[in-house]
Design an enzyme around this catalytic site. Structure first.
Site, PDB file in Angstrom:
ATOM      1  N   ASP A 275       0.870  -1.179   0.000  1.00 44.91           N
ATOM      2  CA  ASP A 275       0.000   0.000   0.000  1.00 44.91           C
ATOM      3  C   ASP A 275       0.910   1.232   0.000  1.00 44.91           C
ATOM      4  O   ASP A 275       2.141   1.137  -0.141  1.00 44.91           O
ATOM      5  CB  ASP A 275      -0.998  -0.039   1.169  1.00 44.91           C
ATOM      6  CG  ASP A 275      -0.388   0.294   2.526  1.00 44.91           C
ATOM      7  OD1 ASP A 275       0.860   0.441   2.621  1.00 44.91           O
ATOM      8  OD2 ASP A 275      -1.161   0.431   3.497  1.00 44.91           O
TER       9      ASP A 275
ATOM     10  N   CYS B  52       3.325  -2.693   4.000  1.00 46.00           N
ATOM     11  CA  CYS B  52       2.440  -1.584   4.351  1.00 46.00           C
ATOM     12  C   CYS B  52       3.189  -0.716   5.353  1.00 46.00           C
ATOM     13  O   CYS B  52       4.417  -0.832   5.474  1.00 46.00           O
ATOM     14  CB  CYS B  52       1.072  -2.067   4.851  1.00 46.00           C
ATOM     15  SG  CYS B  52       1.052  -2.873   6.463  1.00 46.00           S
TER      16      CYS B  52
ATOM     17  N   THR C  38       3.285  -0.669   8.626  1.00 43.09           N
ATOM     18  CA  THR C  38       3.898  -1.450   9.699  1.00 43.09           C
ATOM     19  C   THR C  38       4.164  -2.899   9.311  1.00 43.09           C
ATOM     20  O   THR C  38       4.877  -3.594  10.047  1.00 43.09           O
ATOM     21  CB  THR C  38       2.960  -1.478  10.922  1.00 43.09           C
ATOM     22  OG1 THR C  38       1.707  -2.053  10.486  1.00 43.09           O
ATOM     23  CG2 THR C  38       2.730  -0.092  11.488  1.00 43.09           C
TER      24      THR C  38
ATOM     25  N   HIS D  23      11.953 -21.698  10.851  1.00 43.63           N
ATOM     26  CA  HIS D  23      11.056 -22.401  11.780  1.00 43.63           C
ATOM     27  C   HIS D  23       9.602 -22.430  11.312  1.00 43.63           C
ATOM     28  O   HIS D  23       8.884 -23.383  11.623  1.00 43.63           O
ATOM     29  CB  HIS D  23      11.098 -21.736  13.166  1.00 43.63           C
ATOM     30  CG  HIS D  23      12.346 -22.069  13.933  1.00 43.63           C
ATOM     31  ND1 HIS D  23      12.514 -21.746  15.259  1.00 43.63           N
ATOM     32  CD2 HIS D  23      13.486 -22.696  13.560  1.00 43.63           C
ATOM     33  CE1 HIS D  23      13.708 -22.164  15.681  1.00 43.63           C
ATOM     34  NE2 HIS D  23      14.329 -22.729  14.651  1.00 43.63           N
TER      35      HIS D  23
ATOM     36  N   HIS E 238       9.877 -28.828  13.488  1.00 41.57           N
ATOM     37  CA  HIS E 238       9.020 -27.731  13.025  1.00 41.57           C
ATOM     38  C   HIS E 238       7.978 -28.194  12.004  1.00 41.57           C
ATOM     39  O   HIS E 238       6.970 -27.524  11.804  1.00 41.57           O
ATOM     40  CB  HIS E 238       9.881 -26.613  12.428  1.00 41.57           C
ATOM     41  CG  HIS E 238      10.867 -26.082  13.414  1.00 41.57           C
ATOM     42  ND1 HIS E 238      10.483 -25.361  14.527  1.00 41.57           N
ATOM     43  CD2 HIS E 238      12.215 -26.221  13.507  1.00 41.57           C
ATOM     44  CE1 HIS E 238      11.548 -25.059  15.246  1.00 41.57           C
ATOM     45  NE2 HIS E 238      12.618 -25.574  14.655  1.00 41.57           N
TER      46      HIS E 238
END
Ligand code: RB5
Length: 149
Positions: free
Chosen positions: A8, A65, A67, A98, A133
């Site tokens: 964005d 974006c 954050t 992981h 994992h």
């Protein structure tokens, strides 16, 4: 390898740095927008990238974006997506090693372009460790199968 990139207006500043890493490595980048700093809604771009990854049109995705949070939350609503929002090279490495993250999410208001480039490199270079994992990631798929229609 093909990688879809979506962002964005809050993350578009990182896109040229991601693009350069992919270009330098001969990886085909599918640019799913946005293409300028006009305000847009990050779920629209999360969906484009997440669908491309989920439908195996591309191998992996990078989403950006302000954050990395909103766009990763949205991407993780698509079945089969493990989008990890990372802020440094350690988390970028660990989400591959992981969590077998198939989408890397970063925040253009959190990190600079050089950091984003280093994170993309280490995410691409780090294989999934498997072993203990594998079962944990399989349990994520079990949750999807329980709750996704
Ligand atoms: C847009 O202003 C901003 O909310 C968005 O880029 C993102 O940070 C949301 O999580």
């Amino acid at each position: 390898m093909k990688i879809a990139v979506g962002c964005d207006h809050g993350g578009i500043n990182l896109k040229p740095f991601v693009e350069k890493v992919l270009k330098d490595r001969g990886i085909e980048m599918i640019d799913m927008g946005c293409f300028d700093t006009d305000s847009v809604d990050y779920p629209d771009y999360a969906l484009k990238v997440a669908e491309a990854v989920s439908q195996r049109q591309v191998d992996k995705g990078v989403i950006l974006c302000g954050t990395g949070i909103g766009i990763s939350i949205a991407a993780n609503k698509v079945k089969g997506i493990r989008a990890a929002v990372c802020h440094d090279t350690f988390t970028a490495q660990m989400c591959a090693q992981h969590n077998n993250a198939n989408i890397l999410a970063m925040g253009g208001r959190i990190i600079d372009g050089e950091k984003a480039a280093e994170m993309v490199k280490i995410w691409l270079d780090t294989p999934f460790e498997g072993g203990r994992h594998t079962g944990r990631v399989a349990k994520i798929s079990e949750i999807e199968n329980k709750y996704f229609k």
